[in-house]
Design a protein around this motif. Sequence first.
Motif, PDB file in Angstrom:
ATOM      1  N   MET A   1       0.817  -1.192   0.000  1.00 20.75           N
ATOM      2  CA  MET A   1       0.000   0.000   0.000  1.00 20.75           C
ATOM      3  C   MET A   1       0.860   1.255   0.000  1.00 20.75           C
ATOM      4  SD  MET A   1      -3.318  -0.340  -0.030  1.00 20.75           S
ATOM      5  CE  MET A   1      -4.445   0.626   0.890  1.00 20.75           C
ATOM      6  N   GLY A   2       2.103   1.144   0.450  1.00 19.89           N
ATOM      7  CA  GLY A   2       2.971   2.320   0.531  1.00 19.89           C
ATOM      8  C   GLY A   2       3.367   2.852  -0.831  1.00 19.89           C
ATOM      9  N   ASN A   3       3.298   2.031  -1.872  1.00 18.08           N
ATOM     10  CA  ASN A   3       3.710   2.455  -3.213  1.00 18.08           C
ATOM     11  C   ASN A   3       2.581   3.077  -4.019  1.00 18.08           C
ATOM     12  OD1 ASN A   3       6.243   1.447  -2.621  1.00 18.08           O
ATOM     13  ND2 ASN A   3       5.844  -0.535  -3.572  1.00 18.08           N
ATOM     14  N   LEU A   4       1.354   3.028  -3.504  1.00 17.00           N
ATOM     15  CA  LEU A   4       0.219   3.585  -4.233  1.00 17.00           C
ATOM     16  C   LEU A   4       0.192   5.100  -4.107  1.00 17.00           C
ATOM     17  CD1 LEU A   4      -2.651   1.106  -3.366  1.00 17.00           C
ATOM     18  CD2 LEU A   4      -1.354   1.262  -5.475  1.00 17.00           C
ATOM     19  N   LYS A   5      -0.034   5.757  -5.239  1.00 12.58           N
ATOM     20  CA  LYS A   5      -0.146   7.215  -5.263  1.00 12.58           C
ATOM     21  C   LYS A   5      -1.621   7.586  -5.100  1.00 12.58           C
ATOM     22  CE  LYS A   5       3.890   7.574  -8.101  1.00 12.58           C
ATOM     23  NZ  LYS A   5       4.319   7.069  -9.355  1.00 12.58           N
ATOM     24  N   PRO A   6      -1.917   8.807  -4.689  1.00 10.99           N
ATOM     25  CA  PRO A   6      -3.320   9.203  -4.472  1.00 10.99           C
ATOM     26  C   PRO A   6      -4.197   8.999  -5.709  1.00 10.99           C
ATOM     27  CG  PRO A   6      -1.853  10.848  -3.558  1.00 10.99           C
ATOM     28  CD  PRO A   6      -0.997   9.862  -4.275  1.00 10.99           C
ATOM     29  N   LEU A   7      -3.677   9.244  -6.891  1.00  8.35           N
ATOM     30  CA  LEU A   7      -4.464   9.059  -8.108  1.00  8.35           C
ATOM     31  C   LEU A   7      -4.821   7.589  -8.307  1.00  8.35           C
ATOM     32  CD1 LEU A   7      -5.709  10.314 -10.604  1.00  8.35           C
ATOM     33  CD2 LEU A   7      -3.537   9.968 -11.793  1.00  8.35           C
ATOM     34  N   GLU A   8      -3.914   6.692  -7.977  1.00 12.61           N
ATOM     35  CA  GLU A   8      -4.187   5.262  -8.115  1.00 12.61           C
ATOM     36  C   GLU A   8      -5.252   4.802  -7.124  1.00 12.61           C
ATOM     37  OE1 GLU A   8      -0.237   3.877  -7.513  1.00 12.61           O
ATOM     38  OE2 GLU A   8       0.230   3.879  -9.665  1.00 12.61           O
ATOM     39  N   ILE A   9      -5.207   5.348  -5.910  1.00 13.37           N
ATOM     40  CA  ILE A   9      -6.221   5.001  -4.908  1.00 13.37           C
ATOM     41  C   ILE A   9      -7.600   5.471  -5.362  1.00 13.37           C
ATOM     42  CG2 ILE A   9      -6.978   5.416  -2.538  1.00 13.37           C
ATOM     43  CD1 ILE A   9      -4.006   5.547  -1.767  1.00 13.37           C
ATOM     44  N   VAL A  10      -7.688   6.674  -5.898  1.00 16.45           N
ATOM     45  CA  VAL A  10      -8.962   7.204  -6.394  1.00 16.45           C
ATOM     46  C   VAL A  10      -9.460   6.339  -7.545  1.00 16.45           C
ATOM     47  CG1 VAL A  10     -10.033   9.173  -7.584  1.00 16.45           C
ATOM     48  CG2 VAL A  10      -8.541   9.558  -5.625  1.00 16.45           C
ATOM     49  N   LEU A  11      -8.575   5.923  -8.429  1.00 20.94           N
ATOM     50  CA  LEU A  11      -8.965   5.081  -9.551  1.00 20.94           C
ATOM     51  C   LEU A  11      -9.504   3.727  -9.067  1.00 20.94           C
ATOM     52  CD1 LEU A  11      -9.064   4.805 -12.630  1.00 20.94           C
ATOM     53  CD2 LEU A  11      -6.763   3.843 -12.524  1.00 20.94           C
ATOM     54  N   ILE A  12      -8.884   3.151  -8.058  1.00 17.67           N
ATOM     55  CA  ILE A  12      -9.360   1.894  -7.490  1.00 17.67           C
ATOM     56  C   ILE A  12     -10.752   2.071  -6.884  1.00 17.67           C
ATOM     57  CG2 ILE A  12      -8.963   0.214  -5.646  1.00 17.67           C
ATOM     58  CD1 ILE A  12      -5.946   0.551  -6.210  1.00 17.67           C
ATOM     59  N   LEU A  13     -10.966   3.164  -6.150  1.00 22.68           N
ATOM     60  CA  LEU A  13     -12.286   3.426  -5.564  1.00 22.68           C
ATOM     61  C   LEU A  13     -13.360   3.602  -6.632  1.00 22.68           C
ATOM     62  CD1 LEU A  13     -11.330   5.804  -2.612  1.00 22.68           C
ATOM     63  CD2 LEU A  13     -12.011   3.402  -2.501  1.00 22.68           C
ATOM     64  N   VAL A  14     -13.016   4.258  -7.738  1.00 25.53           N
ATOM     65  CA  VAL A  14     -13.973   4.451  -8.830  1.00 25.53           C
ATOM     66  C   VAL A  14     -14.334   3.106  -9.450  1.00 25.53           C
ATOM     67  CG1 VAL A  14     -14.241   5.411 -11.165  1.00 25.53           C
ATOM     68  CG2 VAL A  14     -13.342   6.832  -9.325  1.00 25.53           C
ATOM     69  N   VAL A  15     -13.346   2.228  -9.633  1.00 27.96           N
ATOM     70  CA  VAL A  15     -13.615   0.907 -10.197  1.00 27.96           C
ATOM     71  C   VAL A  15     -14.524   0.109  -9.259  1.00 27.96           C
ATOM     72  CG1 VAL A  15     -12.549  -1.301 -10.812  1.00 27.96           C
ATOM     73  CG2 VAL A  15     -11.530   0.838 -11.597  1.00 27.96           C
ATOM     74  N   ILE A  16     -14.288   0.196  -7.957  1.00 29.80           N
ATOM     75  CA  ILE A  16     -15.146  -0.510  -6.992  1.00 29.80           C
ATOM     76  C   ILE A  16     -16.576   0.016  -7.075  1.00 29.80           C
ATOM     77  CG2 ILE A  16     -15.578  -0.811  -4.520  1.00 29.80           C
ATOM     78  CD1 ILE A  16     -12.546  -1.013  -4.147  1.00 29.80           C
ATOM     79  N   LEU A  17     -16.727   1.340  -7.171  1.00 27.28           N
ATOM     80  CA  LEU A  17     -18.073   1.914  -7.298  1.00 27.28           C
ATOM     81  C   LEU A  17     -18.764   1.437  -8.574  1.00 27.28           C
ATOM     82  CD1 LEU A  17     -17.777   5.613  -6.090  1.00 27.28           C
ATOM     83  CD2 LEU A  17     -19.349   3.876  -5.267  1.00 27.28           C
ATOM     84  N   LEU A  18     -18.011   1.345  -9.664  1.00 27.12           N
ATOM     85  CA  LEU A  18     -18.607   0.898 -10.919  1.00 27.12           C
ATOM     86  C   LEU A  18     -18.991  -0.582 -10.864  1.00 27.12           C
ATOM     87  CD1 LEU A  18     -16.368   2.718 -13.551  1.00 27.12           C
ATOM     88  CD2 LEU A  18     -18.749   3.204 -12.978  1.00 27.12           C
TER      89      LEU A  18
END
Length: 92
Positions: free
Chosen positions: A1-18
């Motif tokens: 989790m330490g290597n994830l950038k904020p944009l990647e986290i937001v992208l993952i959350l968007v995919v989960i929502l979809l």
Amino acid sequence: MGNLKPLEIVLILVVILLLFGAKKLPDMARSLGKSARILKSEAKAMKKDDEAAAPADAPADQAPAAPRTIQAAPGDVTSSRPVQEQNHTTKS
């Protein structure tokens, strides 16, 4: 989790929502919390049973105790159930 950038986290959350949809996420979180409470209460009950092991020579004239009930959460009567306790007497 330490290597994830904020944009990647937001992208993952968007995919989960979809994938799951915004309507299903609160229900999923609620059921996950309920499952965690059930697991926690069962673990406490098992630990309490292990600590308070009944003595093997219980008097025969003693009346049987009322069945115990474990509740998953305070006030949650839909998931409460009686606990089956084993007798510690054996017949030879």
